[in-house]
Design an enzyme around this catalytic site. Structure first.
Site, PDB file in Angstrom:
ATOM      1  N   ARG A  17      -9.852 -11.979   1.922  1.00 15.40           N
ATOM      2  CA  ARG A  17     -10.677 -13.053   1.365  1.00 15.40           C
ATOM      3  C   ARG A  17      -9.944 -14.392   1.418  1.00 15.40           C
ATOM      4  NH1 ARG A  17     -11.279  -9.767  -4.125  1.00 15.40           N
ATOM      5  NH2 ARG A  17     -11.073  -8.129  -2.575  1.00 15.40           N
ATOM      6  N   LYS A  44       0.852  -1.195   0.000  1.00 22.48           N
ATOM      7  CA  LYS A  44       0.000   0.000   0.000  1.00 22.48           C
ATOM      8  C   LYS A  44       0.886   1.243   0.000  1.00 22.48           C
ATOM      9  CE  LYS A  44      -3.853  -1.875   2.735  1.00 22.48           C
ATOM     10  NZ  LYS A  44      -4.932  -1.816   1.741  1.00 22.48           N
TER      11      LYS A  44
HETATM   12  N1  BES Z   1      -7.969  -4.114   4.513  1.00 21.94           N
HETATM   13  C1  BES Z   1      -8.200  -3.663   3.186  1.00 21.94           C
HETATM   14  C2  BES Z   1      -9.554  -2.955   3.021  1.00 21.94           C
HETATM   15  C3  BES Z   1      -9.724  -1.671   3.793  1.00 21.94           C
HETATM   16  C4  BES Z   1      -9.467  -0.468   3.184  1.00 21.94           C
HETATM   17  C5  BES Z   1     -10.200  -1.673   5.088  1.00 21.94           C
HETATM   18  C6  BES Z   1      -9.649   0.707   3.874  1.00 21.94           C
HETATM   19  C7  BES Z   1     -10.385  -0.504   5.784  1.00 21.94           C
HETATM   20  C8  BES Z   1     -10.106   0.696   5.180  1.00 21.94           C
HETATM   21  C9  BES Z   1      -8.179  -4.857   2.223  1.00 21.94           C
HETATM   22  O1  BES Z   1      -7.338  -5.891   2.582  1.00 21.94           O
HETATM   23  C10 BES Z   1      -7.696  -4.365   0.898  1.00 21.94           C
HETATM   24  O2  BES Z   1      -6.578  -3.944   0.825  1.00 21.94           O
HETATM   25  N2  BES Z   1      -8.568  -4.457  -0.104  1.00 21.94           N
HETATM   26  C11 BES Z   1      -8.239  -4.032  -1.427  1.00 21.94           C
HETATM   27  C12 BES Z   1      -8.699  -5.109  -2.373  1.00 21.94           C
HETATM   28  C13 BES Z   1      -8.219  -4.905  -3.790  1.00 21.94           C
HETATM   29  C14 BES Z   1      -6.721  -5.075  -3.869  1.00 21.94           C
HETATM   30  C15 BES Z   1      -8.921  -5.920  -4.669  1.00 21.94           C
HETATM   31  C16 BES Z   1      -8.954  -2.712  -1.684  1.00 21.94           C
HETATM   32  O3  BES Z   1     -10.086  -2.544  -1.215  1.00 21.94           O
HETATM   33  O4  BES Z   1      -8.362  -1.840  -2.299  1.00 21.94           O
HETATM   34 MN    MN Z   2      -5.351  -5.594   1.956  1.00 21.03          MN
END
Ligand code: BES
Ligand code: MN
Ligand code: ZN
Length: 510
Positions: free
Chosen positions: A358, A284
């Site tokens: 997931r 990230k």
């Molecule tokens: N933990 C994150 C989702 C999240 C984002 C929770 C902001 C709380 C606040 C999750 O693991 C994630 O990174 N999801 C990605 C999925 C994508 C790579 C398909 C997302 O939502 O960008």
């Molecule tokens: Mn994530």
């Protein structure tokens, strides 16, 4: 935590730091100024029936979240009156909405940080109202200061309100007592979930979380089983292991089994427990990882709900599954392009290591399915897309059964948790087709929250009723506190899960 008692003491003679009263907005039949809510009669009398006018002079309107402080009238033992806004007045003959009471009590309790004792003279008409005020007080008084020097002695932040006296209820009435006891158990466990969410990830890794769960389980007669990385490897939990592969702290799968001899139903709860989500090799960017200690909020909610069910002695079997891992980049981390063999036997091509939730949930859902529970509910801070769709206060509900999705939504509404049903559109499934494996862990970007839901659905056992709560928005409050919700970890979904367990115990769920 704040100590709570029900009392019938008269307000003027009460020794306390403050008396909390309610103010509502003027109605159509009484337009204009604020209206003093029932419960505040003694205060109003001391002002010769002119309290509404005094409050109006001070700028009070009765709006939700509003706090107006005024000196207590002469002759009162308490020095301060705190008038808290309740919003609109209820319809004729019906009491104030429980959520309005819960929020008002929460606002007042937070305002009174640093005080020793406060009396709450809010408009109660039944035991449910008393329970709501109790919950509001205990949740609103919460503060997380474990990491602040001198945090508890007032040098670097005020200590939470120490004691709350609830007036206007019936202390000897069984229903009132039960409502306050229930509120106390739920709020204490919910606050414990908040503590876990707020704990920095250098102190709360999967092993530490599992140890805390183990200790609590022992204390409350809950059976607990922890699979460490060795046991996970032996069992073939490729999803959980794949996500944890990059971290120096190994993953864990914790199973908490609360059983009642009178149970007729079995509810399984599955929580995403990423103790820190850096994104992994699909790292990230800065600006997106500062709050990612909150990525174990689903597991914290499941943990809290199972312990609360045990404390309440609910006549239902509740199994909690905590899928714990830290998502980190390193030489041993899963790469985009790797294929994982999941616990279910399916293979998953990992296209983005940041779609890790997931993967851990898939293994836990399959493990939960093996016991053939009557229903499975998973809770996860799963997608940024759900946050974009529903904002920061509402969680999304997806399910493989329309009636069950509605039941979960109703339960959330009952306890005052904003939630909304979301679909699982079949056409989005093919976006996850993989050239190499059975499925990829990513699909179309549009509708990302629904794509994640469709992925999870593939790992729910045949014929099992299932719902998925995406709490990415409400799990962690980055803004200022509001109602009974503090900054930071909120404990989102705990109360909905407890309500579902109660409904299952009563035979009113599916
Ligand atoms: N933990 C994150 C989702 C999240 C984002 C929770 C902001 C709380 C606040 C999750 O693991 C994630 O990174 N999801 C990605 C999925 C994508 C790579 C398909 C997302 O939502 O960008
Ligand atoms: Mn994530
Ligand atoms: Zn995540």
């Amino acid at each position: 935590m704040t100590a709570l008692t029900l009392s019938t003491a008269a307000v003027p003679g009460l020794r306390a730091d403050a008396i909390v009263i309610g103010v509502a907005k003027g109605s159509a039949s009484k337009p204009g100024g604020p209206v003093v809510a029932p419960g505040a009669e003694a205060v109003d009398q001391a002002y010769d029936g002119g309290l509404a006018g005094v409050l109006e002079t001070l700028g009070a309107s009765g709006a939700e979240g509003e706090v107006t402080k005024l000196p207590a009238p002469s002759g009162f033992k308490a020095p301060l009156v705190v008038a808290v806004g309740l919003g609109a007045q209820p319809e004729k003959d019906s009491g104030y909405d429980t959520e309005a009471l819960r929020k008002a009590a929460g606002v007042a309790a937070r305002t009174l940080a640093g005080a020793k004792k406060a009396a709450f003279a809010l408009p109660l008409t039944d035991a449910a109202g008393a329970g709501a005020v109790a919950e509001g007080v205990l949740l609103g008084a919460y503060s997380f200061d474990a990491y602040k020097d001198n945090g508890k002695d007032g040098k670097n932040g005020k200590a939470p309100l120490a004691e709350a006296v609830l007036l206007g209820g019936k202390p000897r009435d069984k229903a009132y007592k039960a409502a306050v006891e229930r509120a106390t158990a739920v709020a204490e466990e919910l606050n414990r979930a908040r503590d876990l969410i707020n704990m920095p990830p250098n102190d709360l890794d999967p092993e530490a979380f599992a140890a805390i769960a183990q200790a609590a389980a022992k204390e409350h007669g809950i059976k607990v089983q922890v699979l460490d990385e060795k046991a996970l490897a032996k069992g073939g939990y490729g999803g959980i292991l794949g996500v944890g592969a990059g971290s120096a702290s190994g993953p864990r799968l914790v199973k908490l089994s609360y059983t009642s001899s009178k149970a007729k139903k079995h509810l399984a709860l599955v929580g995403k427990g990423i103790t820190y989500d850096s994104g992994g090799i699909s790292l990230k960017p800065a600006g997106h990882n500062e709050t990612m200690k909150c990525d174990m909020s689903g597991a914290a909610a499941v943990f809290a709900a199972v312990v609360a069910a045990a404390r309440l002695g609910l006549e239902v079997n509740v199994t909690g599954w905590l899928a714990l891992a830290e998502n980190m980049p390193s030489g041993s981390a899963t790469r985009p392009g790797d294929v994982l063999r999941m616990y279910s036997g399916k293979t998953v091509e990992v296209l983005n290591t940041d779609a890790e939730g997931r993967l851990v949930l898939a293994d836990a859902l399959w493990a939960a399915s093996a016991e053939k529970p009557d229903a499975i509910v998973d809770v996860a801070t799963l997608t940024g897309a759900m946050m974009l769709a529903l904002g920061s206060r509402t969680f999304g509900i997806m399910a493989n059964d329309d009636a069950f999705r509605s039941a979960v939504h109703e339960a959330a509404e009952e306890v005052g948790e904003p939630a909304w049903p979301m679909p699982l559109p079949e056409h989005l499934r093919k976006g996850m087709d993989s050239a190499t494996a059975d499925i990829a862990n990513m699909g179309e970007r549009m509708g990302g929250g629904l794509v994640a839901g469709l992925f999870l659905r593939e790992f729910v056992g045949e014929g099992i009723t299932w719902a998925h709560l995406d709490i990415a928005g409400p799990a962690f409050n980055e803004g200022g506190p509001f109602g009974y919700t503090p900054k930071g970890g909120t404990g989102s979904a705990v109360r909905t899960l407890v309500r579902l367990a109660e409904l299952a115990a009563a035979g009113d769920l599916g």
